[in-house]
Design an enzyme around this catalytic site. Structure first.
Site, PDB file in Angstrom:
ATOM      1  CD  GLU A 194      51.218  -3.934  50.765  1.00  0.00           C
ATOM      2  OE1 GLU A 194      50.514  -3.520  51.674  1.00  0.00           O
ATOM      3  OE2 GLU A 194      52.206  -4.753  51.017  1.00  0.00           O
ATOM      4  N   PRO A 195      54.121  -3.241  46.096  1.00  0.00           N
ATOM      5  CG  PRO A 195      55.547  -1.066  45.723  1.00  0.00           C
ATOM      6  CD  PRO A 195      54.225  -1.746  46.671  1.00  0.00           C
ATOM      7  CB  SER A 206      47.641 -12.782  43.787  1.00  0.00           C
ATOM      8  OG  SER A 206      47.492 -12.002  42.511  1.00  0.00           O
ATOM      9  CB  ILE A 262      46.047   1.848  42.718  1.00  0.00           C
ATOM     10  CG1 ILE A 262      46.894   0.880  43.805  1.00  0.00           C
ATOM     11  CG2 ILE A 262      44.670   2.158  43.010  1.00  0.00           C
ATOM     12  CD1 ILE A 262      46.432  -0.268  44.072  1.00  0.00           C
ATOM     13  CB  THR A 263      42.330   0.440  38.243  1.00  0.00           C
ATOM     14  OG1 THR A 263      43.072  -0.594  37.674  1.00  0.00           O
ATOM     15  CG2 THR A 263      41.253   0.978  37.239  1.00  0.00           C
ATOM     16  CB  ALA A 282      44.626 -14.489  56.072  1.00  0.00           C
ATOM     17  CD  GLU A 341      39.660  -7.382  40.457  1.00  0.00           C
ATOM     18  OE1 GLU A 341      40.575  -7.003  39.938  1.00  0.00           O
ATOM     19  OE2 GLU A 341      39.778  -7.818  41.858  1.00  0.00           O
ATOM     20  CD  GLN A 395      49.983 -13.305  10.911  1.00  0.00           C
ATOM     21  OE1 GLN A 395      50.561 -12.857  12.191  1.00  0.00           O
ATOM     22  NE2 GLN A 395      50.760 -13.479  10.034  1.00  0.00           N
ATOM     23  N   GLY A 407      43.383  -9.538  38.751  1.00  0.00           N
ATOM     24  CA  GLY A 407      42.295 -10.565  39.341  1.00  0.00           C
ATOM     25  C   GLY A 407      43.131 -11.756  39.670  1.00  0.00           C
TER      26      GLY A 407
END
Length: 375
Positions: free
Chosen positions: A120-121, A125, A150-151, A170, A233, A331, A358
């Site tokens: 979220e913004p 993590s 979000i991929t 949690a 992941e 390089q 991740g």
């Protein structure tokens, strides 16, 4: 099976992916039809149960697949094309039989696209502090909030969304499977430093009504479901980082053999040879680390839960390898390494996301320490 899998994946990469990667990067997208192509070859189904349209596979077989896919030198393509590897597992482990039967075959065939929406913004993590809410209203939940980075967020037909159904922490987290055509869901594309052809979005949920039957796992028990997802992941990210570093080395070595300076090939200069060997050394060490983790995970039930610290360390180590090798490759290529269209340039700008995605490096170091009892 590993030899057949490698051959199939390599043909797919050489015929359908590598020739088009630069164009897709410049366009900021790749064709949706690519999901069906990968699905027809069984590449999307690998590692999922046969009953759900999948093809059971060991971690070693998944390792072979990822190694071949990274020959594209394009992490963004792989992130979106295989976003179901983070979006679908919570469905597998938490979805009701009817839901799994209705959703998973389409995802694994490439007909439908799966995404995971946790970040979220207001927090990355820190999953336990997420703010997107889902309030039970009869046989539906009403979802409000925002997700970001979000991929496959723009294209996804099924979005696995972490929501708050209970109190703080949690213990109040649940997971819902949200259809992509849900009224009230708005999507905004995001422009990024790297992973250009990867579909990345911010999602806005405004009074979105989601069937209660789409709850994954028990209400307020979603945190454990999400944590179970993270280990695989991180392993996938580590594999990509290592094998993309190899793609940089391959390109740099080929360039060093062909490019002539001061009357001889670059590779004949001691300083360049040393850089190449240092890159190879980092990659070999990372490969050995991956091999050890894969062997451990394939050893039997319970291995994954016991390897959390090691996977965290591996992901960080592999990301550092990728960043170092991409820098050295640029390089060695010199001015050409600064040009768009080279593997080195592409991996160099992609590298940072592997140190963040991740779980950022600092978070994973701390998680590993706590898993090892060092807190």
């Amino acid at each position: 099976m590993e030899q057949d899998l490698r051959a199939t994946a390599r043909r797919f990469v050489e015929q359908e992916l590598r020739p088009h990667v630069n164009d897709w990067e410049e366009a900021g997208a790749f064709p949706r039809a690519l999901y069906r192509q990968a699905g027809d070859l069984g590449l999307l189904a690998l590692g999922f149960a046969e009953a759900e349209g999948g093809i059971p596979a060991s971690y070693r077989q998944l390792q072979v697949l990822n190694e071949e896919l990274c020959r594209t030198g394009c992490g963004g393509l792989l992130a979106s094309l295989f976003s179901h590897r983070i979006g679908a597992p919570p469905i597998v482990h938490g979805g009701a039989p009817e839901l799994r039967a209705r959703v998973l075959p389409g995802i694994l065939s490439g007909e439908k696209i799966s995404a995971l929406a946790v970040t979220e913004p207001g927090g990355g993590s820190d999953v336990a502090s997420l703010a997107t809410t889902a309030v039970r209203d009869g046989d539906h939940y009403t979802v409000n909030g925002c997700k970001t980075f979000i991929t496959s967020g723009m294209r996804a037909d099924w979005i696995t969304v972490a929501v708050r159904t209970g109190g703080a922490g949690a213990g109040g987290v649940s997971v819902l499977l949200v259809p992509g055509d849900t009224p009230g869901l708005a999507r905004t594309p995001l422009k990024k430093m790297g992973w250009w052809c990867s579909d990345t979005a911010e999602l806005h949920f405004d009074q979105c009504r989601v069937p209660a039957a789409n709850l994954l796992g028990a209400e307020n028990a979603g945190f454990a479901l999400l944590m179970r997802n993270f280990n695989d992941e991180r392993l996938m990210l580590a594999m990509h980082a290592c094998y993309l570093a190899q793609a940089c080395l391959d390109e740099a070595l080929e360039w060093a053999r062909q490019r002539k300076t001061f009357g001889k090939a670059l590779v004949q200069h001691q300083a360049v040879r040393h850089k190449l060997v240092e890159m190879a050394t980092r990659i070999e060490a990372t490969r050995a680390f991956i091999d050890s983790i894969v062997t451990r995970l394939d050893s039997g039930p319970g291995a994954a839960a016991a390897a959390v610290a090691q996977v965290c360390m591996l992901k960080n180590f592999a990301a550092q390898t990728m960043q170092a090798c991409a820098g050295e490759a640029v390089q060695i290529l010199g001015g050409m390494g600064f040009m768009r269209g080279t593997v080195a340039e592409r991996v160099y700008r992609d590298a940072k996301v592997y140190m963040i995605g991740g779980g950022a490096e600092e978070i994973l170091n701390d998680l590993a320490a706590r898993q090892l009892g060092w807190s």
